[in-house]
Design an enzyme around this catalytic site. Sequence first.
Site, mmCIF file in Angstrom:
data_model
loop_
_atom_site.group_PDB
_atom_site.id
_atom_site.type_symbol
_atom_site.label_atom_id
_atom_site.label_comp_id
_atom_site.label_asym_id
_atom_site.label_seq_id
_atom_site.Cartn_x
_atom_site.Cartn_y
_atom_site.Cartn_z
ATOM 1 N N ASP A 439 -1.872 -10.913 -14.047
ATOM 2 C CA ASP A 439 -1.285 -11.724 -12.988
ATOM 3 C C ASP A 439 0.230 -11.470 -12.967
ATOM 4 O O ASP A 439 0.894 -11.558 -14.008
ATOM 5 C CB ASP A 439 -1.573 -13.206 -13.233
ATOM 6 C CG ASP A 439 -1.087 -14.058 -12.072
ATOM 7 O OD1 ASP A 439 -1.872 -14.285 -11.135
ATOM 8 O OD2 ASP A 439 0.089 -14.494 -12.110
ATOM 9 N N ASN A 447 7.401 -14.097 -3.261
ATOM 10 C CA ASN A 447 6.880 -13.880 -1.901
ATOM 11 C C ASN A 447 7.549 -14.833 -0.917
ATOM 12 O O ASN A 447 7.874 -14.446 0.217
ATOM 13 C CB ASN A 447 5.365 -14.075 -1.910
ATOM 14 C CG ASN A 447 4.663 -13.178 -0.907
ATOM 15 O OD1 ASN A 447 5.155 -12.103 -0.575
ATOM 16 N ND2 ASN A 447 3.523 -13.625 -0.421
ATOM 17 N N ASP A 456 4.132 -7.301 -0.588
ATOM 18 C CA ASP A 456 3.163 -6.195 -0.497
ATOM 19 C C ASP A 456 3.685 -4.963 -1.216
ATOM 20 O O ASP A 456 2.919 -4.246 -1.881
ATOM 21 C CB ASP A 456 2.878 -5.865 0.973
ATOM 22 C CG ASP A 456 2.099 -6.965 1.673
ATOM 23 O OD1 ASP A 456 1.550 -7.824 0.960
ATOM 24 O OD2 ASP A 456 2.043 -6.948 2.918
ATOM 25 N N GLU A 482 -2.313 -12.001 -6.290
ATOM 26 C CA GLU A 482 -1.532 -11.210 -7.239
ATOM 27 C C GLU A 482 -2.271 -11.021 -8.561
ATOM 28 O O GLU A 482 -1.698 -10.578 -9.549
ATOM 29 C CB GLU A 482 -0.188 -11.896 -7.508
ATOM 30 C CG GLU A 482 -0.260 -13.192 -8.299
ATOM 31 C CD GLU A 482 -0.533 -14.405 -7.426
ATOM 32 O OE1 GLU A 482 -0.309 -15.524 -7.878
ATOM 33 O OE2 GLU A 482 -0.960 -14.225 -6.259
#
Length: 571
Positions: A439, A447, A456, A482
């Site tokens: 993770d 983000n 991305d 993620e």
Amino acid sequence: MSDSKSNVRSGRFAGVDSTVALICAIGLCAFLFLVGAGWAVYGNTRSLTNAANWVEHTQEVLTALRRVSLLVERIEYRSSLYLSTKNEEQLARARASENQLETTLVHVKFLVSDNAQQLAALGRLETCTHQLSVSMAGFTLQSPMPADALKECYEATGVMLDQEQWLLDQRSKGSERSNVLFLSSQFAFVGLCLLALVALFIFLVRDALRRSKTEQDIANANTKLAETVRALEDRASETQLMTTARDELQLCQSVDQVYVAAARSLGLLLEGTNGSLSMINNSRHVVEVVSTWQGNDAAGTAIDFHPLDACCGLRSGQSRWRTPGVSEIHCTHFKGDPPERYLCKPISAHGNTLGVLCVVCANDAQEALVNARVDALRQMLQLTGMAVATLNLRMKLENQSIRDHLTGLFNRHFMQISLEREISRASRRRQTLAVFMLDLDHFKVFNDTFGHAAGDAVLKAAAEVFVSSVRAEDVACRYGGEEFTIILPDMSPEIAMQRAESIRRAVERLRVPIGRDQTAEVTVSIGIAMYPADGETGDALLHRADLGLYAAKRQGRNRVIAQREDQPSLA
């Protein structure tokens, strides 16, 4: 005196009468023979036609049954895609295939109406198709796959295909026997006709010139007959070769197998010639020689497609012969001196040019052979092009169904399938198996701060690190968001910990450009589970790796934790 002349005259008349009677008898016998032979030929022709019609009917039934099987596969495939992608268009396509299946079954029922055994099997197929229709009518995302109905349809179709294939074999053998009988009767008829003609000419014409002419006519007829027989044998051989080539291409599971099978069949079809298959790569920038065959003369077959427009046939998009006195312009893709006679023929499918075939002929006889078999060559290239296009499309669809579109890693569905497979393999071989749950730390905050485009970019960069840090047999997947999962077969706990640390350090060193003069630093937390120590099922291993991941998060992130059974859960 008068009595002697009278006796001579009477003897002459008697001789003439006997000759005329013999000629009449021979003519009558010849007439009766012709009538009998014609009737026999007519009967054989009818038998041959009937046998061919039955073979064609059986092939039509096989084609319809194969379409039934294909439609059932489409229903299963589209339904699975619908459940995995939740795309309503896939469900609509599955239902459309089910409607086509019902229409096809009506056609199959009409075709096998004369076969009681097939009608019984068709009833079974109609029953499972009805069950499948009912399932598809109310099919939703919560519906299970109609596995029983699909399995029953596959089995019923397989039974009908086996029965119809048996009928095809029997009828094909009958057709072959009719062919043999027909050819035998033709040869017998021709031979007896020749004998009758010889006998008639012997009694009607006595002079040497006519006899010589008759012998010459017979010789010419025999020559033409031999040529006809050779032509028929060549056509039969060509047909058999095309059938074998088609079956071989249908068995190929990769384009490399298609290239090898096509080159072997082309070498047999164009015996004595040299040639090569060259295909355009996916970027449409390079033409590569993928397979070759060598005949009696191996000269002039080395090919290098540089530049790309080196082949006149590929450049024009049409077949092109280079022969002395007809065309003096050479293609420039030969290494060294080009040969005098060669054919360049583009290979295409669905309107797209896939490559080019180059056939080199050492002499006029080989050139004549290629021209005589140009139709078979065209069919062979069509089969090759369609096989390549079909396999490429299948590979593309399979890749799209198992890959995550953003990172290029395997998706979660494929990960679950792979995990179960690797657990079964490890159980059989008594090996260990490592499962990583990874993770990206603080990804949601990142983000929200820098935007989805930057997020991305980070996900893609992290995925590249994962792929470059594992072995070819390892499976790296995007679990969701993620989170990532890596399956590592035949991996000890110590090596698994070292591999996880290597991945963590590689991600820690990662710098991802996210804007003008701005880069992102990324870290990853990793949880490890080992088979069979931490669990013997996929869910158990994922849960144990997830516990390790949570422990790594609680202990400050950017670390690797292997959660053991005796350690308290931090979830």
